[in-house]
Design an enzyme around this catalytic site. Sequence first.
Site, PDB file in Angstrom:
ATOM      1  N   SER A  96     -18.941  23.037 -37.620  1.00  0.00           N
ATOM      2  CA  SER A  96     -19.166  22.288 -38.862  1.00  0.00           C
ATOM      3  C   SER A  96     -20.136  21.149 -38.575  1.00  0.00           C
ATOM      4  O   SER A  96     -20.229  20.673 -37.432  1.00  0.00           O
ATOM      5  CB  SER A  96     -17.851  21.717 -39.390  1.00  0.00           C
ATOM      6  N   TYR A 144     -10.020  17.291 -38.472  1.00  0.00           N
ATOM      7  CA  TYR A 144     -10.989  18.358 -38.655  1.00  0.00           C
ATOM      8  C   TYR A 144     -12.242  18.099 -37.817  1.00  0.00           C
ATOM      9  O   TYR A 144     -12.722  18.987 -37.105  1.00  0.00           O
ATOM     10  CB  TYR A 144     -11.349  18.468 -40.138  1.00  0.00           C
ATOM     11  N   LYS A 161     -13.642  20.371 -34.618  1.00  0.00           N
ATOM     12  CA  LYS A 161     -14.943  21.040 -34.661  1.00  0.00           C
ATOM     13  C   LYS A 161     -15.871  20.538 -33.547  1.00  0.00           C
ATOM     14  O   LYS A 161     -16.717  21.303 -33.048  1.00  0.00           O
ATOM     15  CB  LYS A 161     -15.599  20.853 -36.026  1.00  0.00           C
TER      16      LYS A 161
END
Length: 253
Positions: free
Chosen positions: A140, A153, A157
Amino acid sequence: MELFNKVAVVTGAAGGIGKAIINQLLEQGVKVLAVDLSEKSLEIYQGFDEEQLHTFSADVSDYGQVEAAVKAAATHFGSLDIMINNAGIGMAKPLLEHDPIHDFDPVTKVNQNGVYYGILAAAHQFKSQGTRGVILNTSSVYAQMASEMTFTYNVSKAAVDMMTKCAALELAPLGIRVVAIAPGRVDTPMLRQYEAFGLWEHISKEQMRQTFTQPEEIANVVSFLVSDQANCINGCTVSASDGFENFKYPLLG
């Protein structure tokens, strides 16, 4: 793109990007094992030719289940050529409201451990076959930048990016290539949670052309990256974000 008759495992098969990737691979003549957490979520693939697409229910946070999925692909189709570690989850929540058990551990287990397990299981399969293979990980833009409410998150990533580099280095002597793709704002169900915060219109403007990327656009890049035409791309993360990480949201416009 020289993908005809190759065999791929795709995790996160029922999600927006996962479905688009699988549809694109099928159009290229790839044989796909579609992996997702629940059998019910995989019902979207009912009616497909079993010789072209086979489904497999697995929890990517469990290495044994990931290994079983890889072996199922090799058994059902005869070999494995491509591993796409696409499964991922995320939630929007301020850091100081976190409960580690609910807000850190689950995301880490899927996004970080799941990719590690996929890399390991696929690499063992490629080695046992004596063949070169390609591993693609879904990262991401948030691997490279800080943002509010997405602490876990982003961290997970960032780990995906580093695992991609390290795995590519260690597996290069076997001819195995490892790459990652970093989507930006993609119109998927996971991103739709921002509608509840009243941020939907705002986040659509965070890409240079101020519009959401569609899952099919990500799938187009993925199909290139796993093809022989991308043979020189290795050990890196390719941005597919319409410039998201390269500019500050305009004050005017």
